[in-house]
Every structure is written in structure tokens, then in C-alpha cells.
Design a protein around this motif. Structure first.
Motif, PDB file in Angstrom:
ATOM      1  N   UNK A   1      23.778  25.339   5.360  1.00  0.00           N
ATOM      2  CA  UNK A   1      23.870  24.229   6.314  1.00  0.00           C
ATOM      3  C   UNK A   1      22.538  24.133   7.040  1.00  0.00           C
ATOM      4  N   UNK A   2      21.967  22.936   7.049  1.00  0.00           N
ATOM      5  CA  UNK A   2      20.705  22.666   7.743  1.00  0.00           C
ATOM      6  C   UNK A   2      20.919  21.539   8.737  1.00  0.00           C
ATOM      7  N   UNK A   3      20.282  21.654   9.877  1.00  0.00           N
ATOM      8  CA  UNK A   3      20.378  20.616  10.890  1.00  0.00           C
ATOM      9  C   UNK A   3      19.240  20.755  11.872  1.00  0.00           C
ATOM     10  N   UNK A   4      19.400  20.098  13.024  1.00  0.00           N
ATOM     11  CA  UNK A   4      18.361  20.102  14.042  1.00  0.00           C
ATOM     12  C   UNK A   4      19.002  20.401  15.388  1.00  0.00           C
ATOM     13  N   UNK A   5      18.343  21.276  16.170  1.00  0.00           N
ATOM     14  CA  UNK A   5      18.857  21.613  17.495  1.00  0.00           C
ATOM     15  C   UNK A   5      17.725  21.726  18.501  1.00  0.00           C
ATOM     16  N   UNK A   6      18.081  21.619  19.773  1.00  0.00           N
ATOM     17  CA  UNK A   6      17.148  21.803  20.881  1.00  0.00           C
ATOM     18  C   UNK A   6      17.765  22.850  21.796  1.00  0.00           C
ATOM     19  N   UNK A   7      16.935  23.708  22.352  1.00  0.00           N
ATOM     20  CA  UNK A   7      17.429  24.750  23.246  1.00  0.00           C
ATOM     21  C   UNK A   7      16.327  25.146  24.218  1.00  0.00           C
ATOM     22  N   UNK A   8      16.732  25.831  25.278  1.00  0.00           N
ATOM     23  CA  UNK A   8      15.773  26.278  26.282  1.00  0.00           C
ATOM     24  C   UNK A   8      15.059  27.543  25.820  1.00  0.00           C
ATOM     25  N   UNK A   9      13.788  27.648  26.201  1.00  0.00           N
ATOM     26  CA  UNK A   9      13.025  28.860  25.922  1.00  0.00           C
ATOM     27  C   UNK A   9      13.172  29.838  27.089  1.00  0.00           C
ATOM     28  N   UNK A  10      12.426  30.915  27.065  1.00  0.00           N
ATOM     29  CA  UNK A  10      12.562  31.932  28.113  1.00  0.00           C
ATOM     30  C   UNK A  10      12.068  31.454  29.476  1.00  0.00           C
ATOM     31  N   UNK A  11      11.331  30.339  29.527  1.00  0.00           N
ATOM     32  CA  UNK A  11      10.888  29.765  30.798  1.00  0.00           C
ATOM     33  C   UNK A  11      11.900  28.771  31.358  1.00  0.00           C
ATOM     34  N   UNK A  12      12.963  28.504  30.609  1.00  0.00           N
ATOM     35  CA  UNK A  12      14.008  27.593  31.076  1.00  0.00           C
ATOM     36  C   UNK A  12      13.791  26.143  30.712  1.00  0.00           C
ATOM     37  N   UNK A  13      12.769  25.849  29.925  1.00  0.00           N
ATOM     38  CA  UNK A  13      12.507  24.469  29.515  1.00  0.00           C
ATOM     39  C   UNK A  13      12.935  24.229  28.078  1.00  0.00           C
ATOM     40  N   UNK A  14      13.387  22.998  27.813  1.00  0.00           N
ATOM     41  CA  UNK A  14      13.733  22.654  26.434  1.00  0.00           C
ATOM     42  C   UNK A  14      12.459  22.534  25.605  1.00  0.00           C
ATOM     43  N   UNK A  15      12.501  23.022  24.391  1.00  0.00           N
ATOM     44  CA  UNK A  15      11.306  23.091  23.551  1.00  0.00           C
ATOM     45  C   UNK A  15      11.174  21.902  22.601  1.00  0.00           C
TER      46      UNK A  15
END
Length: 122
Positions: free
Chosen positions: A68-82
Motif C-alpha cells: 500500500x502506497x499513499x501520501x501523508x503529512x505529520x509533525x516533526x520534532x519541532x512541532x511543525x508539519x513537514x
């Protein structure tokens, strides 16, 4: 002599790998998609921040594994979305075998699945 030992070590590693073909799938069972998304979230620094874009690509490998392949966004260790990045998850009988959420490597793994030439280790 060192070269010979090096070659033998490389052969031993490669003996556990094989290349398999793949077939695109129109859809996957919801449970498999949920397992893939949960596996991708589990390796993130902030799993609760994961935002998945709608849609995905799925492939059935010749050995029976599901990719399964897709696309996601998540926060990094600084708390900002990458920004949105690809993810790759390979399942075997509902169990997670391999996860990539590291941008370029996940993209390469998904492209290999789409091209029908996935290298896997048993």
C-alpha cells in the motif's frame, strides 16, 4: 583473500533477497488499509499528527504480499508539519513486513511496486 571473504559475505546477504513482480489493485480490504496506515503512523515522531491524503495505490506481489502506497503529512520534532510525503507499507497475511515513510526511499519503493519489480528479503 579479503576480497574473496567480502564477495562471499555479499552473496550470503543477497541469497536472502528476491525480486518479485506485482499487479495493481483497484482496492484493498478496509482492514488492510487501516493496518497500513497504522503502521505508517507508528514510525512517525508524532503519530497523532498524521494526516493522510485521500487515495492510495495498492499492489499484490507474486509472493502474495500486499503493498500500500499513499501520501501523508505529520509533525516533526519541532512541532511543525513537514509537508506531504509518500509512505510505503508491505503486508503479509495482515502482518506488517516493511514500512517506509522517509520521502525519497518510500517513493522509490512505491515506484518499484508500480513497475512490477520489488526486491524483498524473506
Amino acid at each position: 583473500m579479503r576480497i574473496l571473504y567480502g564477495l562471499l559475505a555479499c552473496l550470503a546477504v543477497l541469497a536472502g533477497c528476491m525480486q518479485v513482480g506485482s499487479t495493481p489493485l483497484a482496492s484493498v480490504p478496509p482492514s488492510a488499509l487501516n493496518t497500513a496506515k497504522a503502521a505508517a503512523k507508528d514510525v512517525l515522531k508524532d503519530p497523532d499528527s498524521a494526516k493522510f491524503k485521500p487515495g492510495y495505490q495498492a499492489y499484490r506481489l507474486e509472493n502474495g504480499d500486499l503493498v500500500v502506497c499513499g501520501v501523508l503529512n505529520a509533525k516533526n520534532s519541532f512541532g511543525g508539519y513537514v509537508g506531504y510525503e509518500p509512505y510505503y507499507v508491505r503486508l503479509r497475511s495482515g502482518q506488517v513486513m516493511h514500512v517506509r515513510v522517509d520521502g525519497e526511499n518510500a517513493s522509490l519503493a512505491c515506484n518499484s511496486a508500480a513497475a512490477g519489480s520489488v526486491n524483498i528479503s524473506n
